[in-house]
Design an enzyme around this catalytic site. Structure first.
Site, short mmCIF file in Angstrom:
data_model
loop_
_atom_site.label_atom_id
_atom_site.label_comp_id
_atom_site.label_asym_id
_atom_site.label_seq_id
_atom_site.Cartn_x
_atom_site.Cartn_y
_atom_site.Cartn_z
CB SER A 1 -9.81 -1.14 -7.11
OG SER A 1 -9.77 0.13 -7.69
CD GLN A 2 -13.33 -4.20 -11.71
OE1 GLN A 2 -14.15 -3.81 -13.49
NE2 GLN A 2 -12.89 -5.27 -12.67
CG HIS B 1 -6.69 3.11 -6.33
ND1 HIS B 1 -7.77 3.02 -5.85
CD2 HIS B 1 -6.24 1.89 -7.63
CE1 HIS B 1 -8.53 2.47 -6.15
NE2 HIS B 1 -7.81 2.00 -7.11
CG ASP C 1 -7.08 5.55 -3.33
OD1 ASP C 1 -7.62 5.97 -5.06
OD2 ASP C 1 -7.88 4.41 -3.19
CE1 TYR D 1 -13.69 0.43 -15.43
CE2 TYR D 1 -11.69 0.94 -16.33
CZ TYR D 1 -13.10 0.65 -16.57
OH TYR D 1 -13.78 1.69 -16.97
#
Length: 320
Positions: free
Chosen positions: A185-186, A301, A271, A90
């Site tokens: 992540s994204q 994360h 996270d 992201y």
């Protein structure tokens, strides 16, 4: 930082209550059919880079609406090689090729897709605009077009990812029979969507994947990006049902139910961006029998970092 979610024993059984719309599959079939009819042009040119031990190509392909999307192809040989397609986290873009040397150095062809409209929060930038407007939205990308699945930002991004996979066979150094998708992540959430929607994918490796179990994520996460949705709903109090209906079309738990290829996940128990229970909800939803999740008990994360990448290389080498 403390653990941010349920105890590990409970996480391993966590599936979540994720309801998908009845027209989930037709929605994505129609979205991809429309994009394929507006295919756009694939162009490849040598990238301007000081790298000498690797070859870097600057690629433009037709994504959602046939609109141009950029990507890097980084490789050590002209011969077709097992190929890793990476989707970016992201706020980032494809950046500089020098930021993406690991996979090609390990003998894979590495394709890094740019992220439309993103690329200015970290890294070295992006090169793909998103020419679509949005109704009122909270700053960021999570709420752009969120009141209708047809106009939602992540519909466009997921279609971009599948259209790249459609056209991999035209790119240098790619073995179209040995394709894996990955991302952090994204990027991990997009990798899950791509693995569900594209028949070319042979393995999926999502790291601390975002876009999973939206209801739980929006209600419990305290940081961006999920709290963009919460902040939006704090203003638009009457639109909760419409928002979560839209999000149900892009929830990676629903995509995971359709994934049958081998899968290697990672999760960080500290996270606070992507709650571990939402990662396990996607992992436990997989239709794949060849699946594994690496748990990093004292990481957030960042997940497993380079240590996890080394596990990925060994795992993927056995499969493609």
């Amino acid at each position: 930082m403390p653990h941010t979610d349920l105890p590990l024993a409970e996480l391993r059984d966590c599936r979540g209550d994720v309801t998908e719309p009845d027209d989930f599959d037709p929605f994505w079939e129609q979205s991809l059919d429309q994009a394929r009819q507006l295919a756009g042009e694939v162009t490849t040119a040598a990238a301007a880079t000081p790298l000498t031990s690797l070859t870097v190509d600057d690629v433009t392909f037709g994504g959602f609406g046939g609109e141009p999307v950029r990507a890097w192809v980084i490789r050590s040989s002209d011969r077709p090689a097992p190929t890793v397609v990476e989707f970016v986290g992201y706020g980032g873009g494809r950046g500089n090729p020098a930021e993406h040397l690991r996979w090609a150095s390990a003998g894979f062809t590495h394709v890094v897709m740019d992220v439309r409209g993103q690329g200015s929060a970290w890294g070295s930038g992006g090169d793909t605009p998103d020419p679509h407007g949005s109704a009122a939205a909270f700053p960021g990308f999570m709420t752009r077009g969120i009141e209708d699945p047809a106009t939602y930002y992540y519909r466009r991004l997921i279609v971009d990812a599948v259209r790249l996979l459609d056209q991999l066979g035209t790119l240098p150094g790619v073995d179209p029979d040995r394709i894996a998708v990955t991302g952090v992540s994204q990027g991990g959430g997009i990798a899950l969507a791509a693995a569900a929607l594209s028949p070319t994918v042979r393995a999926v490796l999502p790291d601390v994947p975002f876009l999973c179990h939206f209801r739980r994520s929006v209600e419990l996460a305290t940081t961006t990006p999920y709290n963009e949705v919460a902040r939006y709903l704090a203003v638009h109090r009457d639109r909760t049902d419409a928002v979560f209906r839209t999000l149900s079309y892009v929830d990676a738990v629903s995509f995971a139910r359709r994934i049958t290829v081998p899968a290697l996940f990672s999760v960080g128990l500290m996270d606070d961006v992507v709650l571990p229970s939402t990662v396990f909800a996607a992992f436990n939803a997989l239709a794949a029998t060849d699946r594994r999740i690496e748990v990093y008990g004292f990481n957030g994360h960042d997940g497993g970092g380079v240590a996890h990448w080394q596990i990925q290389v060994d795992w993927l080498t056995e499969r493609i």
